[in-house]
Design a protein around this motif. Sequence first.
Motif, PDB file in Angstrom:
ATOM      1  N   MET A   1       0.865  -1.182   0.000  1.00  0.00           N
ATOM      2  CA  MET A   1       0.000   0.000   0.000  1.00  0.00           C
ATOM      3  C   MET A   1       0.901   1.230   0.000  1.00  0.00           C
ATOM      4  O   MET A   1       1.821   1.335   0.814  1.00  0.00           O
ATOM      5  CB  MET A   1      -0.898   0.008   1.229  1.00  0.00           C
ATOM      6  N   GLY A   2       0.610   2.135  -0.910  1.00  0.00           N
ATOM      7  CA  GLY A   2       1.461   3.308  -1.032  1.00  0.00           C
ATOM      8  C   GLY A   2       0.682   4.602  -0.993  1.00  0.00           C
ATOM      9  O   GLY A   2      -0.522   4.627  -1.255  1.00  0.00           O
ATOM     10  N   TRP A   3       1.378   5.668  -0.683  1.00  0.00           N
ATOM     11  CA  TRP A   3       0.843   7.028  -0.760  1.00  0.00           C
ATOM     12  C   TRP A   3       1.691   7.810  -1.759  1.00  0.00           C
ATOM     13  O   TRP A   3       2.924   7.774  -1.713  1.00  0.00           O
ATOM     14  CB  TRP A   3       0.891   7.742   0.590  1.00  0.00           C
ATOM     15  N   PHE A   4       0.998   8.512  -2.637  1.00  0.00           N
ATOM     16  CA  PHE A   4       1.640   9.390  -3.607  1.00  0.00           C
ATOM     17  C   PHE A   4       0.991  10.756  -3.503  1.00  0.00           C
ATOM     18  O   PHE A   4      -0.109  10.882  -2.974  1.00  0.00           O
ATOM     19  CB  PHE A   4       1.477   8.830  -5.025  1.00  0.00           C
ATOM     20  N   ARG A   5       1.663  11.764  -4.017  1.00  0.00           N
ATOM     21  CA  ARG A   5       1.076  13.100  -4.001  1.00  0.00           C
ATOM     22  C   ARG A   5       1.401  13.825  -5.295  1.00  0.00           C
ATOM     23  O   ARG A   5       2.401  13.520  -5.967  1.00  0.00           O
ATOM     24  CB  ARG A   5       1.572  13.914  -2.810  1.00  0.00           C
ATOM     25  N   GLN A   6       0.527  14.754  -5.629  1.00  0.00           N
ATOM     26  CA  GLN A   6       0.734  15.558  -6.837  1.00  0.00           C
ATOM     27  C   GLN A   6       0.329  16.988  -6.549  1.00  0.00           C
ATOM     28  O   GLN A   6      -0.828  17.260  -6.194  1.00  0.00           O
ATOM     29  CB  GLN A   6      -0.062  15.004  -8.016  1.00  0.00           C
ATOM     30  N   ALA A   7       1.286  17.881  -6.689  1.00  0.00           N
ATOM     31  CA  ALA A   7       1.031  19.307  -6.528  1.00  0.00           C
ATOM     32  C   ALA A   7       0.718  19.913  -7.901  1.00  0.00           C
ATOM     33  O   ALA A   7       1.114  19.351  -8.926  1.00  0.00           O
ATOM     34  CB  ALA A   7       2.246  19.982  -5.912  1.00  0.00           C
ATOM     35  N   PRO A   8       0.035  21.039  -7.923  1.00  0.00           N
ATOM     36  CA  PRO A   8      -0.303  21.675  -9.208  1.00  0.00           C
ATOM     37  C   PRO A   8       0.938  21.940 -10.044  1.00  0.00           C
ATOM     38  O   PRO A   8       1.926  22.484  -9.556  1.00  0.00           O
ATOM     39  CB  PRO A   8      -0.974  22.982  -8.781  1.00  0.00           C
TER      40      PRO A   8
ATOM     41  N   SER B   1       4.778  -2.567   3.058  1.00  0.00           N
ATOM     42  CA  SER B   1       4.569  -3.895   2.500  1.00  0.00           C
ATOM     43  C   SER B   1       3.639  -4.707   3.383  1.00  0.00           C
ATOM     44  O   SER B   1       3.305  -4.303   4.503  1.00  0.00           O
ATOM     45  CB  SER B   1       5.920  -4.611   2.361  1.00  0.00           C
ATOM     46  N   TRP B   2       3.230  -5.862   2.872  1.00  0.00           N
ATOM     47  CA  TRP B   2       2.347  -6.736   3.647  1.00  0.00           C
ATOM     48  C   TRP B   2       3.019  -7.168   4.946  1.00  0.00           C
ATOM     49  O   TRP B   2       2.370  -7.323   5.978  1.00  0.00           O
ATOM     50  CB  TRP B   2       1.962  -7.938   2.805  1.00  0.00           C
ATOM     51  N   SER B   3       4.336  -7.361   4.911  1.00  0.00           N
ATOM     52  CA  SER B   3       5.071  -7.800   6.095  1.00  0.00           C
ATOM     53  C   SER B   3       5.401  -6.654   7.054  1.00  0.00           C
ATOM     54  O   SER B   3       5.954  -6.887   8.118  1.00  0.00           O
ATOM     55  CB  SER B   3       6.376  -8.479   5.672  1.00  0.00           C
ATOM     56  N   GLY B   4       5.046  -5.432   6.650  1.00  0.00           N
ATOM     57  CA  GLY B   4       5.243  -4.296   7.535  1.00  0.00           C
ATOM     58  C   GLY B   4       6.467  -3.447   7.247  1.00  0.00           C
ATOM     59  O   GLY B   4       6.732  -2.473   7.961  1.00  0.00           O
ATOM     60  N   GLY B   5       7.214  -3.783   6.228  1.00  0.00           N
ATOM     61  CA  GLY B   5       8.338  -2.957   5.846  1.00  0.00           C
ATOM     62  C   GLY B   5       7.871  -1.599   5.352  1.00  0.00           C
ATOM     63  O   GLY B   5       6.873  -1.513   4.638  1.00  0.00           O
TER      64      GLY B   5
END
Length: 121
Positions: free
Chosen positions: A34-41, A52-56
């Motif tokens: 699971m990830g977070w990304f961002r985009q500014a104008p 990661s699934w294992s917590g990394g």
Amino acid sequence: QVQLVESGGGLVQAGGSLRLSCAASGRSFSGYIMGWFRQAPGKEREFVAAISWSGGTYYADSVKGRFTISRDKAGNTVYLQMNSLKPEDTAVYSCAAGRVAIFDYGRYDYWGQGTQVTVSS
């Protein structure tokens, strides 16, 4: 139907904190990153953090030490605790789920609609 729904964005002063949530549903996310990304104008989408699934955990250099990504035990909800926010953190933040990539947004399978984070100076 697979859905990723972000919440928790808003307007905050520089130095403040926000906690973003991403609720995933519609299938099992066992084994998924699971990830977070961002985009500014006017800027390209950029990697923020992933777990990661294992917590990394993985972080962009720009947020390391200020942001923390976590995941609930079921693995379907991911959080992004953002502290010491700066005006340059202003962007639309989106969560994503994938099986093979960590930093490459093009290789994630599912995306949320995004939530706006605005940091005033």
